[in-house]
Write a protein that holds these residues in place. Structure first.
Motif, PDB file in Angstrom:
ATOM      1  N   SER A   1       1.159  -1.267  -0.171  1.00  0.00           N
ATOM      2  CA  SER A   1       0.022  -0.142   0.060  1.00  0.00           C
ATOM      3  C   SER A   1       0.891   1.340   0.062  1.00  0.00           C
ATOM      4  O   SER A   1       0.482   2.557  -0.738  1.00  0.00           O
ATOM      5  CB  SER A   1      -0.976  -0.207   1.036  1.00  0.00           C
ATOM      6  OG  SER A   1      -0.837   1.279   1.958  1.00  0.00           O
ATOM      7  N   ALA A   2       2.100   1.453   0.938  1.00  0.00           N
ATOM      8  CA  ALA A   2       2.485   2.902   0.812  1.00  0.00           C
ATOM      9  C   ALA A   2       3.126   2.554  -0.909  1.00  0.00           C
ATOM     10  O   ALA A   2       3.359   3.903  -1.482  1.00  0.00           O
ATOM     11  CB  ALA A   2       4.115   2.267   1.647  1.00  0.00           C
ATOM     12  N   GLY A   3       3.372   1.350  -1.611  1.00  0.00           N
ATOM     13  CA  GLY A   3       4.272   1.423  -2.738  1.00  0.00           C
ATOM     14  C   GLY A   3       3.498   2.135  -3.786  1.00  0.00           C
ATOM     15  O   GLY A   3       3.750   2.491  -4.570  1.00  0.00           O
ATOM     16  N   ARG A   4       2.530   1.542  -3.386  1.00  0.00           N
ATOM     17  CA  ARG A   4       1.015   1.986  -4.408  1.00  0.00           C
ATOM     18  C   ARG A   4       0.848   3.773  -4.489  1.00  0.00           C
ATOM     19  O   ARG A   4       0.672   4.410  -5.331  1.00  0.00           O
ATOM     20  CB  ARG A   4      -0.384   1.494  -3.977  1.00  0.00           C
ATOM     21  CG  ARG A   4      -1.043   1.413  -5.035  1.00  0.00           C
ATOM     22  CD  ARG A   4      -1.818   1.101  -4.793  1.00  0.00           C
ATOM     23  NE  ARG A   4      -3.594   0.651  -6.377  1.00  0.00           N
ATOM     24  CZ  ARG A   4      -3.879   0.397  -6.517  1.00  0.00           C
ATOM     25  NH1 ARG A   4      -4.223  -0.138  -5.742  1.00  0.00           N
ATOM     26  NH2 ARG A   4      -4.734   0.313  -7.260  1.00  0.00           N
ATOM     27  N   ALA A   5       1.330   4.052  -3.324  1.00  0.00           N
ATOM     28  CA  ALA A   5       0.713   5.431  -2.975  1.00  0.00           C
ATOM     29  C   ALA A   5       1.862   6.416  -3.655  1.00  0.00           C
ATOM     30  O   ALA A   5       1.933   7.584  -4.864  1.00  0.00           O
ATOM     31  CB  ALA A   5       0.652   5.814  -1.375  1.00  0.00           C
ATOM     32  N   VAL A   6       3.898   5.745  -3.576  1.00  0.00           N
ATOM     33  CA  VAL A   6       4.566   6.330  -4.859  1.00  0.00           C
ATOM     34  C   VAL A   6       4.850   5.643  -6.048  1.00  0.00           C
ATOM     35  O   VAL A   6       5.456   6.652  -6.113  1.00  0.00           O
ATOM     36  CB  VAL A   6       5.628   6.442  -3.694  1.00  0.00           C
ATOM     37  CG1 VAL A   6       5.172   6.988  -2.420  1.00  0.00           C
ATOM     38  CG2 VAL A   6       5.822   4.957  -3.162  1.00  0.00           C
ATOM     39  N   GLY A   7       3.900   4.920  -6.679  1.00  0.00           N
ATOM     40  CA  GLY A   7       3.316   4.570  -7.571  1.00  0.00           C
ATOM     41  C   GLY A   7       5.179   3.978  -8.176  1.00  0.00           C
ATOM     42  O   GLY A   7       5.088   4.341  -9.110  1.00  0.00           O
ATOM     43  N   VAL A   8       5.401   2.783  -7.124  1.00  0.00           N
ATOM     44  CA  VAL A   8       6.432   1.813  -7.290  1.00  0.00           C
ATOM     45  C   VAL A   8       6.324   1.045  -8.238  1.00  0.00           C
ATOM     46  O   VAL A   8       5.711   0.527  -8.992  1.00  0.00           O
ATOM     47  CB  VAL A   8       7.294   1.466  -6.435  1.00  0.00           C
ATOM     48  CG1 VAL A   8       7.640   2.120  -5.643  1.00  0.00           C
ATOM     49  CG2 VAL A   8       6.046  -0.290  -5.791  1.00  0.00           C
ATOM     50  N   ARG A   9       7.508   1.047  -9.505  1.00  0.00           N
ATOM     51  CA  ARG A   9       7.755   0.185 -10.478  1.00  0.00           C
ATOM     52  C   ARG A   9       7.938  -1.232 -10.625  1.00  0.00           C
ATOM     53  O   ARG A   9       7.071  -1.764 -11.702  1.00  0.00           O
ATOM     54  CB  ARG A   9       8.554   1.069 -11.805  1.00  0.00           C
ATOM     55  CG  ARG A   9       8.563   2.011 -12.403  1.00  0.00           C
ATOM     56  CD  ARG A   9       9.549   2.077 -13.416  1.00  0.00           C
ATOM     57  NE  ARG A   9      10.549   2.657 -13.167  1.00  0.00           N
ATOM     58  CZ  ARG A   9      11.905   2.918 -13.293  1.00  0.00           C
ATOM     59  NH1 ARG A   9      12.166   1.679 -13.932  1.00  0.00           N
ATOM     60  NH2 ARG A   9      12.913   3.170 -12.972  1.00  0.00           N
TER      61      ARG A   9
END
Ligand code: NAP
Length: 310
Positions: A105-113
């Motif tokens: 969820s943290a990664g989604r918020a910053v759009g990790v590839r």
């Protein structure tokens, strides 16, 4: 790339971080302890202090690092009490369920590839059919009662990562680790048990194990970070082998006597069901896909030479 490594101070993390740094990446390494920040500096990472089970802290840490890729290497295995297997793995199972969800969820918020996560190819495949499994083969649908929660947590992690359509979700099913920082290294718990002749061969010793030197696991992880595709990769050596083969060979390497032989029921009584499963029923894994698609080769292709070099 900017790479956020959760579990940066662990057995695999300590091998992975310097390799990512050497490959030119900016690494942000997470730990719970203020005191381990110096170690992370030395490894070449920007230290980030956060508890993986605190969703707000994780979201904040990831938002600050703004990574392109997240690598999830969180476990809390410590000293395993094989007679209380689920209890020994309870914290790790939380890291694989809640911990995975918070990082995703943290990664989604910053759009990790990409999102690369640690799973297991040594202990979790179905214990039926062929001796060596590929990535398309199922995880154990009916684990021993004492191992159900542990396998369920791995399944959760894999489904969550592979199901994250907004990123390239990659699951690495590592073999059993050996080498520096693991319990399978000189003077460490598993090697000591075997050196002291305290690990008998149970039943026919027909359980097939796939090992991986922790440095080779780190090399494959760098390749996955740089050019992995959504999906599962077995990260194991070239030489899956039954316990009846590797245990006596390792005992010899360590200068120990040949392991004692005990029947299954004695093993179950004294060591518990998980140990019997591991010695008699496990299946190994094939690394063909990782070699082909990650363009990776283990520097220690077999435990036969690898154990001696550990
Ligand atoms: N495939 C395999 O065979 C396999 C897989 C995993 C582990 N193992 C073995 O199991 C043994 C012990 O492993 P281990 O998992 O106890 O330790 P480990 O190798 O020290 O790794 C645990 C990592 O997870 C981090 N971590 C754990 N809980 C956390 C939390 N709540 N918040 C943030 N970070 C957290 C730790 O960070 P901090 O402590 O710095 O906070 C550390 O970086 C080793 O021998 C290892 O090789 C084998």
């Amino acid at each position: 790339m900017r790479v956020f490594v959760a579990g940066a101070t662990g057995a695999i993390g300590r091998q992975l971080v310097p390799r990512l740094v050497a490959a030119g990446h900016e690494v942000h390494g997470m730990t719970r302890s203020e005191s381990k920040q110096a170690m992370l500096h030395e490894l070449g990472a920007v230290p980030v202090v956060a508890d993986a089970l605190d969703p707000d802290r994780v979201a904040d840490a990831v938002a600050r690092a703004k990574p392109d890729v997240i690598v999830h290497q969180l476990t809390a295995i410590g000293a395993v009490d094989m007679r209380h297997f689920e209890r020994s793995f309870a914290e790790t199972s939380r890291l694989r369920t809640e911990g995975t969800d918070y990082l995703l969820s943290a990664g989604r918020a910053v759009g990790v590839r990409r999102f690369v996560a640690q799973s297991n190819g040594a202990f979790a495949y179905a214990r039926t059919g062929g001796a060596v499994k590929g990535e398309e083969d199922p995880l154990d649908p009916s684990p021993a009662r004492e191992m159900r929660g542990t396998v369920a947590a791995l399944r959760h992690l894999e489904e969550a990562v592979l199901g994250a359509e907004w990123t390239e979700g990659i699951v690495l099913r590592y073999g059993a680790f050996y080498g520096p920082g693991t319990s399978m290294a000189p003077s460490e718990a598993q090697f000591e048990l075997i050196r002291q002749g305290k690990l008998p061969l149970i039943g026919d010793g027909g359980g097939v194990w796939s090992f991986i030197h922790v440095a080779d696991a780190a090399e494959a992880t760098v390749a996955a970070v740089e050019h992995g595709r959504r999906g599962v990769y077995n990260v194991v050596d070239d030489d899956p082998a039954p316990v009846a083969e590797w245990l006596p060979a390792l005992a010899q390497t360590l200068g120990a006597k040949k392991p004692m032989h005990v029947p299954r029921f004695v093993g179950r009584l004294f060591a518990g069901a998980p140990v019997v499963v591991m010695m008699t029923e496990l299946r190994g894994a094939s690394n063909a896909k990782a070699k082909r698609e990650l363009r990776w080769r283990p520097a220690h292709p077999s435990w036969r030479q690898g154990f001696a070099a550990a």
